[in-house]
Scaffold this active site. Structure first.
Site, PDB file in Angstrom:
ATOM      1  N   ARG A   1      35.789  33.558  31.198  1.00  0.00           N
ATOM      2  CA  ARG A   1      36.659  33.325  30.116  1.00  0.00           C
ATOM      3  C   ARG A   1      36.567  31.940  30.182  1.00  0.00           C
ATOM      4  NH1 ARG A   1      37.830  37.162  28.039  1.00  0.00           N
ATOM      5  NH2 ARG A   1      40.175  37.664  27.297  1.00  0.00           N
TER       6      ARG A   1
ATOM      7  N   HIS B   1      29.511  36.724  24.517  1.00  0.00           N
ATOM      8  CA  HIS B   1      30.539  38.035  24.755  1.00  0.00           C
ATOM      9  C   HIS B   1      30.761  39.194  24.921  1.00  0.00           C
ATOM     10  CE1 HIS B   1      35.148  36.658  25.448  1.00  0.00           C
ATOM     11  NE2 HIS B   1      35.373  38.602  25.852  1.00  0.00           N
TER      12      HIS B   1
HETATM   13  P1  NAP Z   1      43.706  41.711  36.814  1.00  0.00           P
HETATM   14  O1  NAP Z   1      43.202  42.577  37.099  1.00  0.00           O
HETATM   15  O2  NAP Z   1      44.432  40.885  36.299  1.00  0.00           O
HETATM   16  O3  NAP Z   1      43.029  40.816  38.332  1.00  0.00           O
HETATM   17  C1  NAP Z   1      42.841  39.316  38.062  1.00  0.00           C
HETATM   18  C2  NAP Z   1      42.517  38.594  39.669  1.00  0.00           C
HETATM   19  O4  NAP Z   1      42.534  37.281  39.265  1.00  0.00           O
HETATM   20  C3  NAP Z   1      43.209  38.780  40.686  1.00  0.00           C
HETATM   21  O5  NAP Z   1      42.528  39.167  41.801  1.00  0.00           O
HETATM   22  C4  NAP Z   1      44.206  38.129  40.716  1.00  0.00           C
HETATM   23  O6  NAP Z   1      44.331  37.699  42.125  1.00  0.00           O
HETATM   24  C5  NAP Z   1      43.431  36.976  40.928  1.00  0.00           C
HETATM   25  N1  NAP Z   1      44.043  36.007  40.155  1.00  0.00           N
HETATM   26  C6  NAP Z   1      44.340  35.345  39.596  1.00  0.00           C
HETATM   27  N2  NAP Z   1      45.397  33.878  39.085  1.00  0.00           N
HETATM   28  C7  NAP Z   1      44.472  33.938  40.425  1.00  0.00           C
HETATM   29  C8  NAP Z   1      44.619  32.000  41.000  1.00  0.00           C
HETATM   30  N3  NAP Z   1      44.573  31.097  40.903  1.00  0.00           N
HETATM   31  N4  NAP Z   1      44.197  32.096  41.982  1.00  0.00           N
HETATM   32  C9  NAP Z   1      43.287  33.254  43.146  1.00  0.00           C
HETATM   33  N5  NAP Z   1      43.369  34.036  42.268  1.00  0.00           N
HETATM   34  C10 NAP Z   1      44.206  34.993  41.404  1.00  0.00           C
HETATM   35  O7  NAP Z   1      42.419  40.443  35.451  1.00  0.00           O
HETATM   36  P2  NAP Z   1      41.338  42.185  35.284  1.00  0.00           P
HETATM   37  O8  NAP Z   1      41.237  43.008  34.661  1.00  0.00           O
HETATM   38  O9  NAP Z   1      40.185  41.988  36.134  1.00  0.00           O
HETATM   39  O10 NAP Z   1      40.401  40.875  33.839  1.00  0.00           O
HETATM   40  C11 NAP Z   1      39.845  39.823  34.214  1.00  0.00           C
HETATM   41  C12 NAP Z   1      40.039  38.928  33.412  1.00  0.00           C
HETATM   42  O11 NAP Z   1      38.044  38.987  33.108  1.00  0.00           O
HETATM   43  C13 NAP Z   1      40.486  38.976  31.727  1.00  0.00           C
HETATM   44  O12 NAP Z   1      41.823  38.634  32.366  1.00  0.00           O
HETATM   45  C14 NAP Z   1      39.588  38.306  30.915  1.00  0.00           C
HETATM   46  O13 NAP Z   1      39.662  36.707  31.485  1.00  0.00           O
HETATM   47  C15 NAP Z   1      38.164  38.380  31.700  1.00  0.00           C
HETATM   48  N6  NAP Z   1      37.426  39.603  30.882  1.00  0.00           N
HETATM   49  C16 NAP Z   1      36.252  39.011  30.128  1.00  0.00           C
HETATM   50  C17 NAP Z   1      35.078  39.998  29.503  1.00  0.00           C
HETATM   51  C18 NAP Z   1      34.147  39.502  28.907  1.00  0.00           C
HETATM   52  O14 NAP Z   1      33.182  40.152  28.385  1.00  0.00           O
HETATM   53  N7  NAP Z   1      33.633  38.412  29.709  1.00  0.00           N
HETATM   54  C19 NAP Z   1      35.645  41.265  28.852  1.00  0.00           C
HETATM   55  C20 NAP Z   1      36.993  41.499  29.641  1.00  0.00           C
HETATM   56  C21 NAP Z   1      37.788  40.821  30.626  1.00  0.00           C
HETATM   57  P3  NAP Z   1      46.310  38.220  42.670  1.00  0.00           P
HETATM   58  O15 NAP Z   1      46.052  39.643  42.754  1.00  0.00           O
HETATM   59  O16 NAP Z   1      46.324  38.134  43.988  1.00  0.00           O
HETATM   60  O17 NAP Z   1      47.224  37.566  41.894  1.00  0.00           O
HETATM   61  C1  GLV Z   2      37.371  41.118  26.280  1.00  0.00           C
HETATM   62  O1  GLV Z   2      37.042  39.510  27.100  1.00  0.00           O
HETATM   63  C2  GLV Z   2      38.808  41.384  27.032  1.00  0.00           C
HETATM   64  O2  GLV Z   2      39.564  40.078  27.476  1.00  0.00           O
HETATM   65  O3  GLV Z   2      38.805  42.688  26.837  1.00  0.00           O
END
Ligand code: NAP
Ligand code: GLV
Length: 311
Positions: free
Chosen positions: A226, A274
């Site tokens: 983000r 994005h």
């Molecule tokens: P997720 O499955 O919820 O994983 C989050 C990870 O971040 C976990 O490993 C968590 O650790 C870690 N984390 C959270 N807070 C932390 C902190 N304070 N310090 C260190 N590690 C921390 O999320 P995801 O599905 O992989 O998605 C991640 C992010 O990608 C989304 O939230 C979104 O913002 C972004 N995204 C972007 C796009 C794009 O097109 N650019 C698309 C989709 C998503 P723990 O498990 O140990 O708590």
């Molecule tokens: C895109 O940014 C998503 O959160 O899926």
């Protein structure tokens, strides 16, 4: 069991398509598309990218909000009563497009593509030193769904891959670090840093001058999480003084960036609008359907967030 009443908001074409899939896969469901609310007091499930305060105020019996995206920070959770559950989207479309994007971005920076693109614009023919992937370390911050999928694409390319998360975890193909204690070593070893953290109070502004200073000089950044993770002025300073070599930014704050913003023209920045991880209608609807089934069966939906923690 009462028939589930689901309200879809956002892209009307997606709503119509998902309505048809629910008609087949869950004929007992009443899948409505905004603005056709019917009796709002019947609506228990809301499918949304963002929350409209006026709409939320009209849904007294809302039980679950399903995010269209993997992230939930774009939903203003303060609008929701505490008992409303919030579920992020976990689906193969987002996961695969993100992993492909991260691998592409890492290879681009690894092979100096931003420099070559700038040189082409300047009519400049100059080769840079070449390293093997095995001589470059990619560090992934965030080892959730998308961080792990990205590592699964990066490791077979031969990169030395590191991971960092809040709690201790193991990911095949990566050496993992956790918490504040692990961050120092993780950063000191990382040549290309990938941010895949959720945006929370604990991670807002994490990509800042202090963090850049802990990376080896000449490291690069890929932010696919983000825009709020990044302190923009700190990035420009770090690029201009050589602490960072390149930044590939898929996200920004605000989106879109205003015309004339320095990120559009900085030679060391590659900007994409994005598009790293894309919710694919054809696959996401089946994740939603499966999750509605889980909720109706009294099971935990896949991707339910901890509202207190923010992810
Ligand atoms: P997720 O499955 O919820 O994983 C989050 C990870 O971040 C976990 O490993 C968590 O650790 C870690 N984390 C959270 N807070 C932390 C902190 N304070 N310090 C260190 N590690 C921390 O999320 P995801 O599905 O992989 O998605 C991640 C992010 O990608 C989304 O939230 C979104 O913002 C972004 N995204 C972007 C796009 C794009 O097109 N650019 C698309 C989709 C998503 P723990 O498990 O140990 O708590
Ligand atoms: C895109 O940014 C998503 O959160 O899926």
């Amino acid at each position: 069991m009462t028939a589930p009443v689901i309200l879809h908001t956002g892209d009307p074409e997606r709503g119509t398509m998902w309505q048809a899939v629910f008609a087949q896969g869950m004929p007992e469901a009443d899948f409505r598309c905004w603005p056709d609310l019917g009796d709002p007091s019947e609506i228990r499930h809301l499918v949304a990218w963002t929350l409209d305060p006026e709409l939320i105020a009209r849904l007294p019996n809302l039980e679950v909000v399903f995010s269209i995206g993997a992230g939930v920070d774009q939903l203003d959770l303060s609008l929701l009563p505490p008992q409303v559950r919030v579920v992020r989207m976990i689906e193969t479309g987002i996961t695969n497009t993100m992993a492909e994007f991260v691998a592409t971005a890492a290879l681009m920076l690894h092979r100096d593509m931003p420099a070559y693109m700038a040189q082409q614009r300047d009519g400049n023919w100059q080769a840079h030193d070449v390293l093997l992937c095995s001589e470059r370390t990619v560090g992934v911050m965030g080892l959730g769904e998308l961080g792990r999928a990205s590592i699964a694409r990066l490791a077979p390319l031969g990169f030395d891959v590191l991971g960092w998360s809040r709690s201790e975890t193991q990911v095949a193909g990566a050496t993992c670090y956790a918490g504040a204690d692990g961050l120092e070593t993780f950063l000191s070893r990382t040549d290309i840093l990938v941010c895949l953290l959720p945006l929370t109070d604990a991670t807002r502004g994490i990509l800042c001058r202090d963090l850049f200073a802990r990376l080896p000089r000449g490291a690069s950044l890929i932010n696919v999480a983000r825009g709020g993770h990044l302190v923009q002025d700190d990035l420009i300073l770090a690029l201009d003084d050589g602490q960072l070599r390149y930044a590939l930014l898929d996200v920004a704050s605000p989106e879109p960036l205003p015309a004339g913003h320095p990120f559009y023209s900085h030679p060391a920045i590659v900007l994409t609008p994005h598009v790293a991880g894309v919710t694919r209608r054809e696959t996401a609807v089946h994740s939603l359907l499966a999750n509605v089934r889980r909720v109706l069966a009294g099971e935990a939906p896949d991707g339910e967030i901890d509202r207190g923690r923010g992810y």
